[in-house]
Design an enzyme around this catalytic site. Structure first.
Site, PDB file in Angstrom:
ATOM      1  N   GLU A  35       0.862  -1.166   0.000  1.00 24.33           N
ATOM      2  CA  GLU A  35       0.000   0.000   0.000  1.00 24.33           C
ATOM      3  C   GLU A  35       0.908   1.228   0.000  1.00 24.33           C
ATOM      4  O   GLU A  35       1.818   1.312   0.842  1.00 24.33           O
ATOM      5  CB  GLU A  35      -0.892  -0.004   1.249  1.00 24.33           C
ATOM      6  CG  GLU A  35      -1.824   1.184   1.207  1.00 24.33           C
ATOM      7  CD  GLU A  35      -2.774   1.293   2.383  1.00 24.33           C
ATOM      8  OE1 GLU A  35      -2.775   0.404   3.256  1.00 24.33           O
ATOM      9  OE2 GLU A  35      -3.508   2.298   2.399  1.00 24.33           O
ATOM     10  N   ARG A 261       5.512 -12.820   9.582  1.00 31.43           N
ATOM     11  CA  ARG A 261       6.172 -11.534   9.361  1.00 31.43           C
ATOM     12  C   ARG A 261       7.594 -11.573   9.890  1.00 31.43           C
ATOM     13  O   ARG A 261       7.892 -12.287  10.840  1.00 31.43           O
ATOM     14  CB  ARG A 261       5.448 -10.426  10.126  1.00 31.43           C
ATOM     15  CG  ARG A 261       4.089 -10.098   9.649  1.00 31.43           C
ATOM     16  CD  ARG A 261       3.451  -9.083  10.574  1.00 31.43           C
ATOM     17  NE  ARG A 261       3.800  -7.716  10.213  1.00 31.43           N
ATOM     18  CZ  ARG A 261       3.143  -7.023   9.291  1.00 31.43           C
ATOM     19  NH1 ARG A 261       2.125  -7.530   8.644  1.00 31.43           N
ATOM     20  NH2 ARG A 261       3.509  -5.782   9.024  1.00 31.43           N
ATOM     21  N   LYS A 271       4.656   0.766   9.208  1.00 32.81           N
ATOM     22  CA  LYS A 271       4.728   2.063   8.526  1.00 32.81           C
ATOM     23  C   LYS A 271       4.139   3.174   9.378  1.00 32.81           C
ATOM     24  O   LYS A 271       4.632   4.295   9.383  1.00 32.81           O
ATOM     25  CB  LYS A 271       4.002   1.982   7.178  1.00 32.81           C
ATOM     26  CG  LYS A 271       4.836   1.287   6.111  1.00 32.81           C
ATOM     27  CD  LYS A 271       4.102   1.241   4.787  1.00 32.81           C
ATOM     28  CE  LYS A 271       3.091   0.129   4.788  1.00 32.81           C
ATOM     29  NZ  LYS A 271       2.453  -0.082   3.472  1.00 32.81           N
TER      30      LYS A 271
HETATM   31  P1  ATP Z   1       2.802  -2.055   7.840  1.00 38.02           P
HETATM   32  O1  ATP Z   1       2.191  -2.708   9.040  1.00 38.02           O
HETATM   33  O2  ATP Z   1       4.224  -1.705   8.021  1.00 38.02           O
HETATM   34  O3  ATP Z   1       2.000  -0.919   7.309  1.00 38.02           O
HETATM   35  P2  ATP Z   1       1.577  -3.647   5.873  1.00 38.02           P
HETATM   36  O4  ATP Z   1       1.482  -5.114   5.884  1.00 38.02           O
HETATM   37  O5  ATP Z   1       0.331  -2.892   6.172  1.00 38.02           O
HETATM   38  O6  ATP Z   1       2.788  -3.204   6.755  1.00 38.02           O
HETATM   39  P3  ATP Z   1       1.652  -3.424   3.039  1.00 38.02           P
HETATM   40  O7  ATP Z   1       2.050  -2.279   2.202  1.00 38.02           O
HETATM   41  O8  ATP Z   1       0.231  -3.812   3.056  1.00 38.02           O
HETATM   42  O9  ATP Z   1       2.138  -3.112   4.510  1.00 38.02           O
HETATM   43  O10 ATP Z   1       2.574  -4.692   2.738  1.00 38.02           O
HETATM   44  C1  ATP Z   1       2.891  -5.174   1.475  1.00 38.02           C
HETATM   45  C2  ATP Z   1       3.270  -6.612   1.604  1.00 38.02           C
HETATM   46  O11 ATP Z   1       4.389  -6.744   2.473  1.00 38.02           O
HETATM   47  C3  ATP Z   1       2.147  -7.433   2.200  1.00 38.02           C
HETATM   48  O12 ATP Z   1       2.003  -8.609   1.455  1.00 38.02           O
HETATM   49  C4  ATP Z   1       2.602  -7.702   3.605  1.00 38.02           C
HETATM   50  O13 ATP Z   1       2.108  -8.946   4.049  1.00 38.02           O
HETATM   51  C5  ATP Z   1       4.126  -7.705   3.464  1.00 38.02           C
HETATM   52  N1  ATP Z   1       4.761  -7.317   4.720  1.00 38.02           N
HETATM   53  C6  ATP Z   1       4.565  -6.194   5.440  1.00 38.02           C
HETATM   54  N2  ATP Z   1       5.271  -6.213   6.577  1.00 38.02           N
HETATM   55  C7  ATP Z   1       5.959  -7.380   6.584  1.00 38.02           C
HETATM   56  C8  ATP Z   1       6.871  -8.001   7.499  1.00 38.02           C
HETATM   57  N3  ATP Z   1       7.229  -7.402   8.634  1.00 38.02           N
HETATM   58  N4  ATP Z   1       7.388  -9.200   7.170  1.00 38.02           N
HETATM   59  C9  ATP Z   1       7.050  -9.799   6.013  1.00 38.02           C
HETATM   60  N5  ATP Z   1       6.199  -9.277   5.113  1.00 38.02           N
HETATM   61  C10 ATP Z   1       5.640  -8.086   5.384  1.00 38.02           C
HETATM   62 MG    MG Z   2      -1.432  -3.036   4.991  1.00 39.09          MG
END
Ligand code: ATP
Ligand code: MG
Length: 551
Positions: A35, A261, A271
C-alpha cells in the site's frame, strides 16, 4: 528438484513444486502488493525477496501492484519510493506497474453483479452499530435491519453512493454471508465505503472505495496470480478471499498462502510507527540512516546483497518470531569486509610534526585498496612533515596493552614510516595540541635497522594534503530490545545517542571524489558511506568494525 544452495525447501516452495509437478499451474505468477502509505521497511524486503525470488527461481513472473484503496493515507511520493526500493534490491517486475485502482470499474461491476445475485446490500448502520450487530467470538451477530432491501433499491442506492450523493460513512455496501459465522470476517463484511476524497491515481472519479478484502483476491484473479503470498494476519481472511472468487465470474482462481512476518529486535516495523518518527522529527525523514526502511539502510551504506542475504538467513515459516538485529549487522560487515575499498580518515585530528623530516618534502606512499584483493588496485598517499593522527592514538604514558604512540616509543604509520614520539605540546588548559616526533629512516616496508620494533600500526593523513569532511556516527535508534512490545510506547525508548556528528575530520585526498556505490572501510574506524543527500563531503557510518553491543 534441489535448490541452488542445497537448502531444504520452505513450505511455499514445496507447494509450488507440487503445483508445477501436478500441472495445477504451468507457470507461477506472484505479486508484491504494497500500500503506498509509507516507505518500505526491512519487513517488506522479506516479502519482496520471497515473491520476486519465487518467480525468478521457478521461471515465473512477479507483479508490482500498488494496493491503493485508502486514498486518504496514500501519496505518489510513496509510489515512487517503493518502485525505487524494489529495483535497488535487485528485482524486476513483470510488465507494467499495476494499481488496484486500475480495476475500480471491474470491481464496481462485480459489486453490481453481487447485488443482482441478491448477495450484497446497502446498509445504513453506523460503524458503531455495525460493531454491535456483529456480535463477538462467543455470540452470534444479528442481521442488519437493511439486509432485506430489494435488489432494485440496492442498485439505486449503490449508484447514488458512487455518484457522490451521500456523505462519508452514511452507508456502505456489504455482502450477505452469515451473521452467525464462527469466523468474524464472514459476518457480512463491508466491501465498499463512501469516501468523498481525491485519489492519487483516479482523481475525483470515485466517491466509493473497495475494501482490501474485496479488492485483493479479485485483483489477483484479474492478473492471473497463481500464488498469492501474504503474512499470517490474513489467515482468517482466507475464507472470505475464497468466497469472493467462488461467487464472482472471475477469470482465474488464485490461492492465498500465509507466512510469518519478519520482526527485528531494537526496531519497529510498522509504517504507521515509522511515519510517527518522521512526523515528529525524531529522525530526518524516511531515509534517515537510522531508519529500518530500505531507503534508510541504502543511505547508510547497507548493500542490497547484504539485505538479501540477511532475508535469506531468516527462512520462511509460519511461526512468528523476532530476529536479532546483530544477524543483519553481521551480514553487512561480512559483505563490506570483502568488498569495501580501504581509506584513511582521521576522525579526531591531533597534529604530529616530524622534526627530522624536511618541511617541503612530499613522498608518495603506496597503499593497497584492499589487503586481500590485489585486483582492487592501490593509491598514492602524500607523506609530509606535518600529519594528523587520531587523538585516541597518542598518550604521554601508557602500559604495554596500549599499542599506539607513546613518548619514547614507536608506532608504524599504516603504509608509511615508523615514527617515535619525543614531546607533547600543550595549550594553557593542559590539552595536548601537537606531538613532536621523528621518522625512523628506511622503515617504509622494512623493519628498523636497530631492531627496535613498532608496537602497533595506526592510521594518519597528511596535514597539508587532505580533505575536510563531516562524519555522522549512528547507533541503534532504540535502546529497548523490543520498543513496541506489549503495548509499550516506542517513542519512550529512543536512544538519545543514536546520532553524533563529528566535524573537521581529515580524510585522505582520494576521498575528495568519493565512491558512491559501496562504503569505504576507514582503517581502524569502521565502514563509511558518502551521504547521498549532502552536497558537502559527509560520510555516514554504516557500521562499526565490531559489534559493540555484544556483551
Ligand atoms: P505495515 O504494518 O508496516 O504498514 P503492511 O502489511 O500494512 O505493513 P503493506 O504495504 O500492506 O504493509 O505490505 C505489502 C506486503 O508486504 C504485504 O504482502 C505484507 O504482508 C508484506 N509485509 C509487510 N510487513 C511485513 C513483514 N514485517 N514481514 C514480512 N512481510 C511483510
Ligand atoms: Mg497493509
Amino acid at each position: 528438484m534441489t535448490t541452488e544452495n542445497e537448502k531444504p525447501l520452505n513450505f511455499v516452495e514445496k507447494i509450488i513444486e507440487e503445483d508445477l509437478a501436478s500441472n495445477k499451474v504451468s507457470k507461477i505468477h506472484t505479486r508484491f502488493p504494497p500500500e503506498p502509505n509509507g516507505y518500505l521497511h526491512i519487513g517488506h524486503a522479506k516479502s519482496i525477496c520471497l515473491n520476486f525470488g519465487l518467480a525468478k527461481r521457478y521461471g515465473g513472473e512477479c507483479n508490482l501492484r500498488f494496493d491503493d484503496t485508502n486514498p486518504e493515507k496514500e501519496d505518489v511520493e510513496y509510489v515512487e519510493s517503493i518502485k525505487n526500493d524494489v529495483k535497488w534490491l535487485g528485482f524486476e517486475w513483470a510488465g507494467e506497474i499495476h494499481f488496484t485502482s486500475d480495476y475500480f470499474q471491474q470491481l464496481y461491476d462485480w459489486a453490481i453483479y453481487l447485488i443482482k445475485q441478491n448477495k450484497a446490500y446497502v446498509c445504513d448502520l453506523t460503524q458503531e452499530e455495525m460493531r454491535e450487530y456483529r456480535g463477538n467470538l462467543k455470540e452470534a451477530g444479528k442481521d442488519s435491519p437493511h439486509k432485506n432491501r430489494s435488489i432494485e433499491e440496492n442498485l439505486a442506492l449503490f449508484e447514488k453512493m458512487r455518484d457522490g450523493e451521500f456523505a462519508d460513512g452514511s452507508c456502505a455496501l456489504r455482502v450477505k454471508i452469515d451473521m452467525a459465522h464462527p469466523n468474524m470476517q464472514m459476518r457480512d463484511p463491508v466491501i465498499y465505503r463512501i469516501k468523498n476524497i481525491t485519489h492519487h491515481q483516479t482523481g475525483d472519479k470515485w466517491h466509493i472505495y473497495p475494501s482490501y478484502d474485496y479488492a485483493h483476491g479479485q485483483s489477483d484473479a484479474i492478473e492471473g496470480i497463481t500464488h498469492s503470498v501474504c503474512t499470517l494476519e490474513f489467515v482468517e481472511h482466507r475464507p472470505l478471499y475464497d468466497w469472493f472468487l467462488e461467487n464472482l465470474p472471475v477469470p482465474a482462481t488464485p490461492h492465498q498462502y500465509e507466512f510469518s512476518r519478519l520482526n527485528v529486535n531494537y526496531s519497529v516495523t510498522s509504517k504507521r510507527k515509522l511515519k510517527q518518527l518522521v512526523d515528529t522529527n525524531v529522525v530526518d525523514g524516511w531515509d534517515d540512516p537510522r531508519m529500518p526502511t530500505i531507503s534508510g539502510m541504502r543511505r547508510r551504506g547497507f548493500t542490497a546483497k547484504s539485505i538479501r542475504d540477511f532475508i535469506d538467513s531468516t527462512g520462511v515459516t509460519k511461526v512468528d518470531g523476532v530476529v536479532d538485529v546483530s544477524q543483519l549487522e553481521f551480514v553487512v560487515r561480512e559483505d563490506l569486509n570483502t568488498h569495501s575499498p580501504r581509506a584513511m580518515c582521521v576522525l579526531k585530528p591531533l597534529k604530529i610534526t616530524l622534526t627530522n623530516y624536511p618541511e617541503d618534502k612530499v613522498e608518495e606512499m603506496t597503499a593497497p585498496n584492499h589487503p586481500q584483493n590485489e585486483t582492487m588496485g592501490s593509491r598514492k598517499l602524500p607523506f609530509t612533515q606535518t600529519l594528523y593522527i587520531d587523538e585516541a592514538d597518542f598518550r604521554e604514558e601508557a602500559n604495554k596493552k596500549y599499542k599506539r604512540l607513546v613518548i619514547g616509543k614507536r608506532v608504524r604509520l599504516r603504509n608509511a614510516y615508523i615514527i617515535e614520539a619525543d614531546e607533547a605540546i600543550k595549550d594553557d588548559a593542559g590539552n595536548i595540541i601537537e606531538v613532536k616526533a621523528r621518522i625512523i629512516e628506511n622503515t617504509v616496508g622494512n623493519n628498523p635497522e636497530d631492531g627496535i620494533k613498532a608496537k602497533g600500526v595506526i592510521h594518519w593523513v597528511s596535514a597539508d594534503k587532505n580533505v575536510d569532511c563531516e562524519v555522522r556516527i549512528y547507533d541503534r535508534l532504540f535502546n529497548d530490545i523490543a520498543p513496541d512490545a506489549g503495548g509499550k510506547d516506542f517513542m519512550e525508548s529512543i536512544n538519545p545517542e543514536s546520532l553524533s556528528v563529528l566535524q573537521g575530520c581529515k580524510g585522505e585526498i582520494s576521498l575528495a571524489t568519493p565512491n558512491t556505490d559501496i562504503p569505504y572501510q576507514f582503517e581502524r574506524e569502521g565502514y563509511f558511506f558518502k551521504d547521498e543527500k549532502s552536497d558537502d563531503l559527509v560520510f555516514n557510518r554504516t557500521i562499526s568494525l565490531r559489534d559493540t553491543w555484544a556483551k
